[in-house]
Design a protein around this motif. Structure first.
Motif, short mmCIF file in Angstrom:
data_model
loop_
_atom_site.label_atom_id
_atom_site.label_comp_id
_atom_site.label_asym_id
_atom_site.label_seq_id
_atom_site.Cartn_x
_atom_site.Cartn_y
_atom_site.Cartn_z
N ALA A 83 24.85 8.81 26.14
CA ALA A 83 24.28 9.34 28.01
C ALA A 83 23.00 8.77 27.73
O ALA A 83 23.32 8.73 29.59
N ALA A 84 22.35 8.64 27.44
CA ALA A 84 20.37 8.71 28.30
C ALA A 84 20.60 7.55 27.90
O ALA A 84 20.01 6.91 29.16
N LEU A 85 21.60 6.40 27.69
CA LEU A 85 20.77 4.92 28.36
C LEU A 85 22.23 4.29 28.05
O LEU A 85 22.79 3.71 27.27
N PRO A 86 22.90 4.40 29.18
CA PRO A 86 23.58 3.84 29.74
C PRO A 86 23.72 2.37 29.72
O PRO A 86 23.11 2.04 29.52
N SER A 87 24.85 1.95 29.39
CA SER A 87 25.16 0.22 29.43
C SER A 87 24.18 -0.23 27.82
O SER A 87 24.29 -1.82 28.20
N VAL A 88 23.79 0.51 27.28
CA VAL A 88 22.55 -0.28 26.41
C VAL A 88 23.71 -0.18 25.02
O VAL A 88 23.95 1.52 25.15
N PHE A 89 23.19 -1.02 23.87
CA PHE A 89 24.01 -0.96 22.86
C PHE A 89 23.40 -1.76 22.25
O PHE A 89 22.11 -1.85 22.20
N LEU A 90 23.68 -0.40 20.41
CA LEU A 90 22.33 -1.49 19.41
C LEU A 90 22.99 -1.88 18.32
O LEU A 90 24.64 -1.46 18.22
N LYS A 91 22.67 -3.09 18.15
CA LYS A 91 23.17 -4.17 17.18
C LYS A 91 22.91 -3.86 15.53
O LYS A 91 21.86 -3.77 15.39
N VAL A 92 23.52 -3.30 14.86
CA VAL A 92 22.94 -2.57 13.66
C VAL A 92 23.04 -3.74 12.49
O VAL A 92 23.53 -2.74 11.92
N GLU A 93 21.62 -4.41 12.63
CA GLU A 93 21.79 -5.37 12.38
C GLU A 93 21.12 -4.75 10.21
O GLU A 93 21.08 -6.07 9.30
N GLN A 370 24.07 -2.98 34.60
CA GLN A 370 23.28 -4.20 33.85
C GLN A 370 23.48 -3.59 31.83
O GLN A 370 23.57 -2.86 31.65
N THR A 371 23.84 -4.93 31.69
CA THR A 371 24.27 -4.37 30.02
C THR A 371 23.39 -4.65 28.96
O THR A 371 22.31 -6.21 29.65
N ALA A 372 22.79 -4.01 28.01
CA ALA A 372 21.02 -4.36 27.00
C ALA A 372 21.40 -4.26 25.46
O ALA A 372 22.55 -3.15 25.41
N VAL A 373 21.57 -5.44 25.04
CA VAL A 373 21.56 -5.11 23.47
C VAL A 373 20.34 -4.54 22.15
O VAL A 373 19.28 -5.28 23.01
N VAL A 374 20.13 -4.04 21.85
CA VAL A 374 18.71 -3.87 21.50
C VAL A 374 18.98 -4.01 20.08
O VAL A 374 20.20 -3.27 19.30
N ALA A 375 18.87 -4.67 18.91
CA ALA A 375 18.97 -4.40 17.50
C ALA A 375 17.94 -3.62 16.87
O ALA A 375 16.23 -3.78 17.03
N LEU A 376 18.49 -3.37 15.80
CA LEU A 376 17.97 -2.16 14.82
C LEU A 376 18.42 -3.55 13.38
O LEU A 376 18.66 -3.67 12.80
N THR A 377 16.93 -4.09 13.13
CA THR A 377 16.45 -5.11 11.99
C THR A 377 16.86 -5.00 10.58
O THR A 377 17.29 -5.40 9.60
#
Ligand SMILES: [Zn+2]
Length: 397
Positions: A83-93, A370-377
């Protein structure tokens, strides 16, 4: 079809079977553009993993040995950040066979080595890339020699050795290990399975873009947030989105927000200064060991790709990385410190976008619309902030 290497500077072409790893002009090599095919309809009927996009990878359809080499890498989850980061997604790499996104590059590189009939490869690494290359080499039936700095993480070296790689410990820095590997490659005319120089590695990491496109149901996010050291998760996805553009499947590519640790940030400095080439810096020590690259070999390409995407390169302080690591852990996501850098970077970027005094000259990211994808590498099981001794320029990504 024959896949070729092309020099990024003078456009000289080479046959990958020739074992050349760098152009005679000194330029780094890419895989020359080739026609790619996508069909979501076909893809979605296939098993999970990056081989579902095999028509977009540099292999002939007659090559089927990948079926013995794959460990199901790819198709990593995309989670809503909360909820704190709406439209942000984490890509669980880090949910990969060897617990980092490097499996994307390693599986394609080793499959290609196998297709070329290579029996022995040499690489240099001190971290996740070496582990991934060792694991996929053994699956491909290829002898793998990894040159590592003597100071590298014992845990990762043990894993390389247990996968059957011959580990050569070199006194000195990360760069000294690379020099030792290159000397052997050149003396004995061997296949250099470098995750930095060998462009087939980037053909693997480009599937990061395809997956996001598929997970967004044929669209792309507005912002892609990635850590950057040697650029494997900048250039790979950049090539992937270029492929999607060329195939007419998307109209624009996402802006790439690349994040460096403030204590080792040659690319961020060059970006700020408007330079085309990054000058080496002195690594002042960072817990983000995976991206502590003082002189990235593909710096010119990384800077060009980020500028073309209308993106930016920013830095995060050590305290911000620690805070991001803690915040992710408290939300159930246990990453290694380097993998907290992109998440820390997004917070920094949002803060800077609100501050007219700070020099973000790019269009700010609009949360919620807007949407963002953040990599968790990479996985926290490999390295925690406490376990990392920061030494100048000892590590790679
Ligand atoms: Zn050249």
């Amino acid at each position: 079809m024959a896949f070729q290497f092309i020099c990024s500077i003078c456009h000289q072409k080479y046959d990958p079977a020739s074992l050349v790893w760098r152009c005679s002009c000194g330029g780094v090599l890419d895989v020359a553009p080739f026609p790619v095919h996508f069909s979501l309809e076909t893809t979605q009927k296939r098993f999970a993993g990056l081989w579902r996009y095999r028509e977009a990878l540099p292999f002939d359809s007659s090559f089927t040995d990948w079926q013995q080499i794959t460990m199901g890498e790819g198709s990593t989850p995309l989670l809503a950040a909360g909820a704190a980061l709406p439209s942000v997604f984490l890509k669980v790499e880090y949910l990969m066979p060897t617990s980092s996104y490097k499996d994307r590059g390693a599986v394609v590189l080793m499959a290609k080595a196998r297709e070329l009939g290579v029996r022995r490869v040499v690489c240099d690494s001190s971290g996740n890339a070496g582990v991934a290359l060792a694991a996929y080499a053994t699956r491909a039936g290829i002898d793998c020699e990894v040159y590592v700095p003597a100071s590298a993480s014992a845990k990762k070296l043990k894993q390389m050795a247990e996968h059957g790689a011959t580990v050569h410990s070199i006194q000195g820095t990360r760069e000294d290990a690379a020099k030792a590997a290159i000397a052997v490659v050149e003396q004995e005319n061997l296949f250099y399975a470098s995750h930095i120089y060998n462009p087939f590695f980037f053909q693997g990491t480009k599937t990061y873009a395809f997956e996001i496109w598929e997970q967004f149901e044929g669209r792309v996010p507005d912002l892609l947030v990635v850590p950057v050291g040697n650029g494997t998760l900048v250039l790979g996805p950049y090539y992937g989105f270029q492929d999607l553009l060329a195939a007419g499947l998307i109209k624009t590519m996402p802006r790439i927000l690349a994040v460096q640790a403030e204590n080792c940030a040659p690319l961020a400095r060059a970006f700020r200064e408007g330079a085309e080439v990054a000058q080496p810096v002195v690594n002042e020590g960072t817990i983000a060991e995976g991206i502590a690259i003082a002189a990235p070999a593909r710096n010119r390409q990384i800077l060009a790709a980020i500028r073309e995407s209308q993106g930016a390169i920013i830095t995060v302080a050590e305290a911000d990385i620690v805070a991001a690591h803690r915040e992710l852990a408290r939300s159930g996501l246990y990453v290694e410190p380097t993998a907290a850098v992109a998440y820390a970077g997004l917070s920094t970027y949002l803060r800077q976008a609100d501050d007219p005094e700070l020099s973000i000259r790019r269009e700010p990211f609009r949360q919620g619309t807007q949407t963002a994808v953040v990599a968790l590498t990479g996985s926290g099981l490999k390295a925690s902030p406490e376990s990392i001794l920061t030494r100048p320029c000892d590590h790679d990504n």
